[in-house]
Design a protein around this motif. Sequence first.
Motif, PDB file in Angstrom:
ATOM      1  N   ALA A 144       6.370 -72.211 -30.724  1.00 58.69           N
ATOM      2  CA  ALA A 144       5.086 -72.451 -30.544  1.00 58.69           C
ATOM      3  C   ALA A 144       4.390 -71.554 -29.261  1.00 58.69           C
ATOM      4  CB  ALA A 144       5.183 -73.900 -30.525  1.00 58.69           C
ATOM      5  N   HIS A 145       4.709 -71.481 -29.084  1.00 57.90           N
ATOM      6  CA  HIS A 145       4.034 -70.568 -27.661  1.00 57.90           C
ATOM      7  C   HIS A 145       2.957 -70.452 -27.465  1.00 57.90           C
ATOM      8  CE1 HIS A 145       4.937 -69.075 -23.306  1.00 57.90           C
ATOM      9  NE2 HIS A 145       4.346 -67.891 -23.621  1.00 57.90           N
ATOM     10  N   GLY A 146       3.137 -69.875 -28.633  1.00 58.03           N
ATOM     11  CA  GLY A 146       0.905 -69.276 -29.222  1.00 58.03           C
ATOM     12  C   GLY A 146       0.482 -70.257 -28.993  1.00 58.03           C
ATOM     13  N   GLU A 147       1.267 -71.786 -29.696  1.00 58.33           N
ATOM     14  CA  GLU A 147      -0.002 -72.777 -29.837  1.00 58.33           C
ATOM     15  C   GLU A 147      -0.287 -73.511 -28.566  1.00 58.33           C
ATOM     16  OE1 GLU A 147       2.357 -71.299 -32.221  1.00 58.33           O
ATOM     17  OE2 GLU A 147       0.198 -71.232 -33.561  1.00 58.33           O
ATOM     18  N   LEU A 148       1.022 -73.344 -27.616  1.00 59.84           N
ATOM     19  CA  LEU A 148       0.432 -73.956 -26.383  1.00 59.84           C
ATOM     20  C   LEU A 148      -0.175 -73.440 -25.508  1.00 59.84           C
ATOM     21  CD1 LEU A 148       4.120 -74.627 -25.368  1.00 59.84           C
ATOM     22  CD2 LEU A 148       3.339 -76.551 -26.143  1.00 59.84           C
ATOM     23  N   LEU A 149       0.151 -72.026 -25.594  1.00 55.99           N
ATOM     24  CA  LEU A 149      -1.570 -71.513 -25.151  1.00 55.99           C
ATOM     25  C   LEU A 149      -3.152 -71.726 -25.691  1.00 55.99           C
ATOM     26  CD1 LEU A 149      -1.250 -67.471 -24.538  1.00 55.99           C
ATOM     27  CD2 LEU A 149      -3.368 -68.137 -25.532  1.00 55.99           C
ATOM     28  N   LEU A 186      -1.432 -60.684 -19.870  1.00 56.59           N
ATOM     29  CA  LEU A 186      -0.941 -60.954 -21.186  1.00 56.59           C
ATOM     30  C   LEU A 186       1.032 -61.769 -19.999  1.00 56.59           C
ATOM     31  CD1 LEU A 186      -0.970 -57.841 -23.165  1.00 56.59           C
ATOM     32  CD2 LEU A 186      -2.126 -60.514 -23.684  1.00 56.59           C
ATOM     33  N   ALA A 187       1.157 -60.603 -18.961  1.00 52.15           N
ATOM     34  CA  ALA A 187       2.784 -60.850 -18.580  1.00 52.15           C
ATOM     35  C   ALA A 187       2.296 -62.131 -17.984  1.00 52.15           C
ATOM     36  CB  ALA A 187       2.168 -60.345 -16.883  1.00 52.15           C
ATOM     37  N   LEU A 188       1.702 -63.347 -17.654  1.00 50.59           N
ATOM     38  CA  LEU A 188       1.837 -64.529 -17.092  1.00 50.59           C
ATOM     39  C   LEU A 188       2.290 -65.326 -18.626  1.00 50.59           C
ATOM     40  CD1 LEU A 188       1.408 -67.135 -15.509  1.00 50.59           C
ATOM     41  CD2 LEU A 188      -0.998 -67.210 -15.890  1.00 50.59           C
ATOM     42  N   THR A 189       1.531 -64.538 -19.629  1.00 53.57           N
ATOM     43  CA  THR A 189       1.637 -65.583 -20.605  1.00 53.57           C
ATOM     44  C   THR A 189       3.071 -65.443 -20.986  1.00 53.57           C
ATOM     45  OG1 THR A 189      -0.574 -64.799 -21.759  1.00 53.57           O
ATOM     46  CG2 THR A 189       0.383 -66.051 -22.879  1.00 53.57           C
ATOM     47  N   ALA A 190       3.201 -64.497 -21.147  1.00 47.49           N
ATOM     48  CA  ALA A 190       4.590 -64.123 -21.492  1.00 47.49           C
ATOM     49  C   ALA A 190       6.104 -64.719 -20.578  1.00 47.49           C
ATOM     50  CB  ALA A 190       5.084 -61.929 -21.197  1.00 47.49           C
ATOM     51  N   LEU A 191       5.748 -64.823 -19.481  1.00 49.66           N
ATOM     52  CA  LEU A 191       6.607 -65.228 -18.173  1.00 49.66           C
ATOM     53  C   LEU A 191       6.830 -66.804 -18.890  1.00 49.66           C
ATOM     54  CD1 LEU A 191       7.417 -64.538 -16.068  1.00 49.66           C
ATOM     55  CD2 LEU A 191       5.839 -65.695 -14.464  1.00 49.66           C
ATOM     56  N   GLY A 192       6.289 -67.425 -19.269  1.00 48.55           N
ATOM     57  CA  GLY A 192       7.050 -68.317 -20.117  1.00 48.55           C
ATOM     58  C   GLY A 192       7.823 -68.693 -21.117  1.00 48.55           C
ATOM     59  N   LEU A 193       7.396 -68.229 -21.911  1.00 45.14           N
ATOM     60  CA  LEU A 193       8.308 -67.604 -23.183  1.00 45.14           C
ATOM     61  C   LEU A 193       9.667 -67.088 -22.087  1.00 45.14           C
ATOM     62  CD1 LEU A 193       7.965 -67.474 -25.657  1.00 45.14           C
ATOM     63  CD2 LEU A 193       7.641 -65.069 -26.520  1.00 45.14           C
ATOM     64  N   LEU A 214       5.979 -58.436 -15.513  1.00 49.21           N
ATOM     65  CA  LEU A 214       4.978 -58.316 -14.642  1.00 49.21           C
ATOM     66  C   LEU A 214       4.953 -56.933 -15.173  1.00 49.21           C
ATOM     67  CD1 LEU A 214       2.421 -59.569 -13.636  1.00 49.21           C
ATOM     68  CD2 LEU A 214       3.569 -59.109 -11.338  1.00 49.21           C
ATOM     69  N   VAL A 215       5.535 -55.727 -15.041  1.00 50.17           N
ATOM     70  CA  VAL A 215       5.187 -54.264 -15.234  1.00 50.17           C
ATOM     71  C   VAL A 215       4.841 -54.575 -16.905  1.00 50.17           C
ATOM     72  CG1 VAL A 215       6.450 -52.456 -15.099  1.00 50.17           C
ATOM     73  CG2 VAL A 215       6.506 -53.237 -13.126  1.00 50.17           C
ATOM     74  N   ALA A 216       5.923 -54.355 -17.518  1.00 51.24           N
ATOM     75  CA  ALA A 216       5.457 -54.803 -18.990  1.00 51.24           C
ATOM     76  C   ALA A 216       4.548 -54.672 -19.556  1.00 51.24           C
ATOM     77  CB  ALA A 216       6.564 -55.226 -19.903  1.00 51.24           C
ATOM     78  N   GLY A 217       3.860 -56.276 -18.711  1.00 51.57           N
ATOM     79  CA  GLY A 217       2.832 -56.474 -19.227  1.00 51.57           C
ATOM     80  C   GLY A 217       1.320 -55.575 -19.106  1.00 51.57           C
ATOM     81  N   ILE A 218       2.093 -55.588 -18.044  1.00 49.64           N
ATOM     82  CA  ILE A 218       0.556 -54.385 -17.387  1.00 49.64           C
ATOM     83  C   ILE A 218       0.575 -52.679 -18.326  1.00 49.64           C
ATOM     84  CG2 ILE A 218      -0.246 -52.940 -15.612  1.00 49.64           C
ATOM     85  CD1 ILE A 218       0.556 -55.478 -13.512  1.00 49.64           C
ATOM     86  N   MET A 219       1.561 -52.489 -18.338  1.00 47.21           N
ATOM     87  CA  MET A 219       1.936 -50.987 -18.938  1.00 47.21           C
ATOM     88  C   MET A 219       1.510 -51.688 -20.659  1.00 47.21           C
ATOM     89  SD  MET A 219       5.613 -50.065 -18.522  1.00 47.21           S
ATOM     90  CE  MET A 219       6.016 -49.783 -20.485  1.00 47.21           C
ATOM     91  N   LEU A 220       1.582 -52.729 -21.403  1.00 53.57           N
ATOM     92  CA  LEU A 220       1.508 -53.557 -22.951  1.00 53.57           C
ATOM     93  C   LEU A 220      -0.089 -53.610 -22.783  1.00 53.57           C
ATOM     94  CD1 LEU A 220       2.553 -53.364 -25.515  1.00 53.57           C
ATOM     95  CD2 LEU A 220       2.036 -56.144 -25.859  1.00 53.57           C
ATOM     96  N   GLY A 221      -0.576 -53.794 -21.871  1.00 54.26           N
ATOM     97  CA  GLY A 221      -1.832 -54.549 -21.425  1.00 54.26           C
ATOM     98  C   GLY A 221      -2.881 -52.916 -21.743  1.00 54.26           C
ATOM     99  N   LEU A 257       3.928 -62.795 -30.437  1.00 51.57           N
ATOM    100  CA  LEU A 257       4.067 -61.540 -30.877  1.00 51.57           C
ATOM    101  C   LEU A 257       3.910 -60.973 -29.374  1.00 51.57           C
ATOM    102  CD1 LEU A 257       3.577 -61.685 -34.935  1.00 51.57           C
ATOM    103  CD2 LEU A 257       6.134 -60.957 -33.300  1.00 51.57           C
ATOM    104  N   VAL A 258       2.851 -60.749 -28.941  1.00 48.41           N
ATOM    105  CA  VAL A 258       2.667 -59.791 -27.837  1.00 48.41           C
ATOM    106  C   VAL A 258       3.032 -60.453 -26.845  1.00 48.41           C
ATOM    107  CG1 VAL A 258       0.773 -59.024 -26.219  1.00 48.41           C
ATOM    108  CG2 VAL A 258      -0.128 -59.075 -28.275  1.00 48.41           C
ATOM    109  N   SER A 259       3.377 -61.771 -26.410  1.00 44.86           N
ATOM    110  CA  SER A 259       3.990 -62.124 -25.560  1.00 44.86           C
ATOM    111  C   SER A 259       5.962 -61.435 -25.433  1.00 44.86           C
ATOM    112  CB  SER A 259       4.163 -64.018 -25.129  1.00 44.86           C
ATOM    113  OG  SER A 259       3.039 -63.929 -25.402  1.00 44.86           O
TER     114      SER A 259
END
Lengths: 295, 331
Positions: A46-51, A26-33, A249-256, A231-233
């Motif tokens: 359109a980030h989700g659609e890029l994914l 999730l963190a990697l995905t969110a990084l792009g955003l 990165l930290v937030a992604g892991i926390m959310l996961g 939205l998760v990103s």
Amino acid sequence: MPGLSLPDLSVIASSLASGLLLGGMLALTALGLSIALGVMKLVNLAHGELLVGGAYLGYFLTHAAGVDPLLGLPLVALATAAIALPFHRVLIRPLAGKGMEAPMMTMFGVSIILQNLYLLAFSADTRAIETPYAAHALRFGPVAVPEIYAIGFVVSVLLAMGVHALVTRSAFGRDLRAAATDPTAAAVMGVDVGRVHALTFALGASCAAMGGVLIGTAFSFTPSTGSTYLLVSFAVVVMGGIGNIFGTLVAGIMLGVLQSVGALLFGDGYRDLVGLVIFLLVLTLRPQGMVTGVR
Amino acid sequence: MPNMTNDSVSREHSRQPRLMMRYATTSEFMPILATCGLLLMVGLVVPRMGDYALEVGFRLLLLITIAEAWNLMAGYGGMVSLGMAAFFGTGAYALTGLVNGMGFPFLLALPLAGLVGAGLAMAVSRAVFRLRGLYFTVGTLALAEALRLFMINHSGFGGASGIFLSKDTPGLRTLFLMSVGLLAVTVVVMDFATRSRISILLRAVRDDEDAAAQMGVRTFRIKLAAFVVSSFLTSVAGGLQALKLGTVEPYGAFGVHWTVSALSIVIIGGQGARAGPAIGALFVVALGELLADWPALQLALTGAILILVIRFAPRGLAGIGQMIFKGRATS
């Protein structure tokens, strides 16, 4: 399951471990955003659609060309960047200086178009990138996680660190940080802000696409999966601080992990809902968490 | 006081204010006159309309209503919401609940469904207004998605398969008249909101929230008012849609296509323009009818047109029309 009956300890531990590993992806995905938002003030709807686009690319690379999705990652990243650069030139660049809303709405239009093009081209079928290691389980004592989660986590963290190194150590990263802090001053000092924005957009799109390949391998995807991941990103970006790579990165892991807790308590269907509720709670309770880091 | 003198100066005097007053009253009563005219026309035309015309007309009026509601927030208040579906779906579910659970008549349940939506808007306002601009946008999107996921997973409201309305749905003609009534209410509300003091406050907040706050505008209240009114109208529209279908299910009621419709109608028609939503809705519904057999293509095309309009005609079709009209007038 209703009734909140707690499953046994090894299931809990495995589930938390899976959540942690998933959080890396999730963190990697969110990084792009996050970098698109931090550097160009672009809300990439359109980030989700890029994914999902990355996931389809990975799917066809694996199933039609027989390339392993992990080996295909650089290919997917390059292909996405190659598409993203002219895309930025035609759609986003002409809107520079027209405020945040016009590019945001343009990306919303792009998201509608892509989602429906996927639907027309690939049908609404649920797909997953099949690999020999996708179903294989890794065991550490009582904890068992799918091997692909661990691989996805390691790859995601490595890529995130790569992006971090690129932003903090390279000449491009220096331009990028300058353009993010003060575009006008950066332009005066000889930074080609337009070029930096184009490359940032391409970098963000590549992060999304690579995250898509990993998510498509670990889970499944459909043409409309994108909005959930968008939205998760966003939740991750908000929790980690815009443009803050380590925070993301930290937030992604926390959310996961939190999502796994939610899934354990209420049932698997609530996994994404928990992410969104946390997002809304963070918006209400800790908005200051959003403005730290590189602006 | 009657003016009995023949003295020209005093006659001139008395005419001047009267003239001004007449202008003021016509412009103030225009919307009400227009609404009455519309109602009269509807009284004559509706009995002669076929099922297809009623069907399309219903959709057109429903979409104009949610587009107006979106325009109030985004066009006049600068609050770009992506959460129309949250309120639309809430209205649909509230109506079904009120009719099934409490046996309310439709005409009472509809405004109550709107109130439920307004209540939801109030409840979430603290969260979504906490920060400006993009956080409102993303927060409302998250709200809609969260409600949809909740309805799918929670079994209390029928889960993923939804619930049926226990009463028979009214006929198409009645539904159409209801949508006319809703649009009439919307037009009056929008007229009040765009002509009164509120509209100036709202625009002040849109253009510069800090400056407005320093001038003594209570920005939170103004934004809340627009958000609540807009959510009320959207929820009534959602209730009406539920009444038409006779059933609610989360994928349709909370579907993102309601949000897409509202915002693409307004942006294509002309953001912040009074006639924008009507023009945009005509365009989008016509496009939908032309491509009725290819819904995916229709949405993709709507997205493409959206992008083109943002780029080349930021004031929408209404802006283009105005430009042509003005261009002719000056040349």
